[in-house]
Design an enzyme around this catalytic site. Sequence first.
Site, PDB file in Angstrom:
ATOM      1  N   GLU A  94     -10.093  -5.899  -3.740  1.00  0.00           N
ATOM      2  CA  GLU A  94      -9.684  -6.174  -5.111  1.00  0.00           C
ATOM      3  C   GLU A  94      -8.304  -6.821  -5.129  1.00  0.00           C
ATOM      4  O   GLU A  94      -7.462  -6.550  -4.272  1.00  0.00           O
ATOM      5  CB  GLU A  94      -9.664  -4.868  -5.912  1.00  0.00           C
ATOM      6  CG  GLU A  94     -11.077  -4.318  -6.080  1.00  0.00           C
ATOM      7  CD  GLU A  94     -11.147  -2.980  -6.805  1.00  0.00           C
ATOM      8  OE1 GLU A  94     -12.175  -2.728  -7.437  1.00  0.00           O
ATOM      9  OE2 GLU A  94     -10.193  -2.190  -6.736  1.00  0.00           O
ATOM     10  N   CYS A 107      -1.142  -9.287  -7.287  1.00  0.00           N
ATOM     11  CA  CYS A 107      -1.095  -8.137  -6.385  1.00  0.00           C
ATOM     12  C   CYS A 107      -2.300  -8.274  -5.465  1.00  0.00           C
ATOM     13  O   CYS A 107      -3.445  -8.219  -5.928  1.00  0.00           O
ATOM     14  CB  CYS A 107      -1.151  -6.852  -7.221  1.00  0.00           C
ATOM     15  SG  CYS A 107      -1.265  -5.371  -6.225  1.00  0.00           S
ATOM     16  N   CYS A 114      -8.165   1.239   3.966  1.00  0.00           N
ATOM     17  CA  CYS A 114      -6.832   1.490   4.535  1.00  0.00           C
ATOM     18  C   CYS A 114      -6.939   2.582   5.582  1.00  0.00           C
ATOM     19  O   CYS A 114      -7.732   3.513   5.438  1.00  0.00           O
ATOM     20  CB  CYS A 114      -5.871   1.924   3.428  1.00  0.00           C
ATOM     21  SG  CYS A 114      -4.140   1.999   3.957  1.00  0.00           S
ATOM     22  N   CYS A 118      -2.852   8.499   2.641  1.00  0.00           N
ATOM     23  CA  CYS A 118      -2.004   9.074   1.591  1.00  0.00           C
ATOM     24  C   CYS A 118      -2.908   9.814   0.609  1.00  0.00           C
ATOM     25  O   CYS A 118      -3.877   9.236   0.099  1.00  0.00           O
ATOM     26  CB  CYS A 118      -1.240   7.976   0.865  1.00  0.00           C
ATOM     27  SG  CYS A 118      -0.262   6.949   1.970  1.00  0.00           S
ATOM     28  N   CYS A 121      -3.764   8.374  -3.074  1.00  0.00           N
ATOM     29  CA  CYS A 121      -4.172   6.969  -3.256  1.00  0.00           C
ATOM     30  C   CYS A 121      -5.686   6.806  -3.115  1.00  0.00           C
ATOM     31  O   CYS A 121      -6.283   7.272  -2.142  1.00  0.00           O
ATOM     32  CB  CYS A 121      -3.455   6.096  -2.232  1.00  0.00           C
ATOM     33  SG  CYS A 121      -3.875   4.347  -2.384  1.00  0.00           S
ATOM     34  N   CYS A 339      -1.565   0.778  -9.665  1.00  0.00           N
ATOM     35  CA  CYS A 339      -1.221   1.205  -8.305  1.00  0.00           C
ATOM     36  C   CYS A 339      -2.076   2.386  -7.882  1.00  0.00           C
ATOM     37  O   CYS A 339      -2.168   3.375  -8.610  1.00  0.00           O
ATOM     38  CB  CYS A 339       0.219   1.698  -8.223  1.00  0.00           C
ATOM     39  SG  CYS A 339       1.454   0.502  -8.602  1.00  0.00           S
TER      40      CYS A 339
HETATM   41  N1  SAH Z   1       0.161   0.382   1.932  1.00  0.00           N
HETATM   42  C1  SAH Z   1       1.223  -0.300   1.230  1.00  0.00           C
HETATM   43  C2  SAH Z   1       0.683  -1.170   0.139  1.00  0.00           C
HETATM   44  C3  SAH Z   1       0.058  -0.431  -1.041  1.00  0.00           C
HETATM   45  S1  SAH Z   1       1.148  -0.593  -2.358  1.00  0.00           S
HETATM   46  C4  SAH Z   1       2.233   0.705   0.744  1.00  0.00           C
HETATM   47  O1  SAH Z   1       1.991   1.893   0.889  1.00  0.00           O
HETATM   48  O2  SAH Z   1       3.314   0.325   0.271  1.00  0.00           O
HETATM   49  C5  SAH Z   1       0.552   0.475  -3.518  1.00  0.00           C
HETATM   50  C6  SAH Z   1       1.652   1.326  -4.099  1.00  0.00           C
HETATM   51  O3  SAH Z   1       1.060   2.230  -5.030  1.00  0.00           O
HETATM   52  C7  SAH Z   1       2.337   2.162  -3.047  1.00  0.00           C
HETATM   53  O4  SAH Z   1       3.689   2.314  -3.342  1.00  0.00           O
HETATM   54  C8  SAH Z   1       1.608   3.486  -3.208  1.00  0.00           C
HETATM   55  O5  SAH Z   1       2.352   4.541  -2.698  1.00  0.00           O
HETATM   56  C9  SAH Z   1       1.440   3.542  -4.702  1.00  0.00           C
HETATM   57  N2  SAH Z   1       0.348   4.436  -5.126  1.00  0.00           N
HETATM   58  C10 SAH Z   1      -0.731   4.820  -4.416  1.00  0.00           C
HETATM   59  N3  SAH Z   1      -1.511   5.636  -5.146  1.00  0.00           N
HETATM   60  C11 SAH Z   1      -0.906   5.757  -6.347  1.00  0.00           C
HETATM   61  C12 SAH Z   1      -1.240   6.435  -7.548  1.00  0.00           C
HETATM   62  N4  SAH Z   1      -2.345   7.145  -7.642  1.00  0.00           N
HETATM   63  N5  SAH Z   1      -0.395   6.320  -8.603  1.00  0.00           N
HETATM   64  C13 SAH Z   1       0.716   5.556  -8.517  1.00  0.00           C
HETATM   65  N6  SAH Z   1       1.088   4.884  -7.415  1.00  0.00           N
HETATM   66  C14 SAH Z   1       0.286   4.990  -6.344  1.00  0.00           C
END
Ligand code: SAH
Length: 349
Positions: A94, A107, A114, A118, A121, A339
């Site tokens: 996406e 974005c 991945c 985390c 996420c 995000c």
């Molecule tokens: N793997 C990279 C790129 C992904 S960026 C990274 O971790 O930076 C996506 C961003 O959204 C990251 O900062 C991640 O921590 C954040 N994110 C992931 N799940 C989220 C959620 N449920 N709510 C808000 N932010 C989230």
Amino acid sequence: MNNTRRDIRALSKEELRTFFEGVGDKAFRGNQVYEWLWQKGAHTFEAMTSLPKATREMLAAHFSINHIKVDVMQRSSDGTIKNAVRLHDGLLVESVLIPTDTRTTACVSSQVGCSLNCSFCATARLKRMRNLLPDEIFDQVKVIDEQSRTFFGRPLSNIVFMGMGEPLMNYNNVMKAIDKITSEEGLGMSAKRITVSTSGIPKLIRKMADDEVKFKLAVSLHSAISSVRTGIMPFNEQFPLEELREALAYWYQKTKNRITYEYVVWKDINDQKKDVEALIKFCRFAPSKVNLIEYNPIDDGEFKQADPKALELYQTMLEAAGITVTIRHSRGKDIDAACGQLANKGVNS
Ligand code: SAH
């Protein structure tokens, strides 16, 4: 699909010129094909009308053009657009277009799924299926640039690698895609308008510094207390915070580029004074900016957005310590484009 044919877009202009010489044709045909692929965005060899028909057929016998295809485009009530992008092998990723009054930001994804897990996420639930190729990353940007022109009457202005995947785990292809995006033969965008976001892989942050990259760096920190961070980002055990901090100090020393931290404040996880103090201590070594991101719930429970009071505490303490802080509200939530929500929901995979 005939998998014995090579993706022609993996070839550089020089390699294309050499290919044509190798088949007894003129090297300049390589330049023509390159232009069709990268400036004119040709999806088929038939479309390359400045080449003789026999040449087009010869190319089609040797190569494929593994172009991406937007399967579903969803538009949010706030103007955000989410593309479900079908890759040549059927997999989906996406990418999201985020408009503001003055900017359009793309974005983009760097991997299918991945490998980092985390726990907050949605992409982590997909696991890592494969790395995206440089042209698959480039295409996402190109598509969003076209959408920006169509829907907002202006070109794309910024790119963030904050879609699916961990960009540094696909280092070479991400760098190649950025080279193409910034080159005059690609989109001619300034690297200063590109941000690569990483969960923080120290060795590769150092490599970026050594490679003298010109784009910006964002780090998804979420906690500067080791045990807390390991609890929500388990790979933190493998790449300890202290090593991350040292790698970031090295990055700053080499690039003099301010570091941005992405940070979600959750209730009962990192919403106390000690959490803010640890963050301040962590980022003191270089000019920093903290983006407090709103939490986008991905399932029923474990994580809850902190009280507004906790955000105020972060803001006040960070500002008092001379650290820039912004509170970012999510866009595109109604279409699962915010995000951490990218997980191919609502489309058949
Ligand atoms: N793997 C990279 C790129 C992904 S960026 C990274 O971790 O930076 C996506 C961003 O959204 C990251 O900062 C991640 O921590 C954040 N994110 C992931 N799940 C989220 C959620 N449920 N709510 C808000 N932010 C989230």
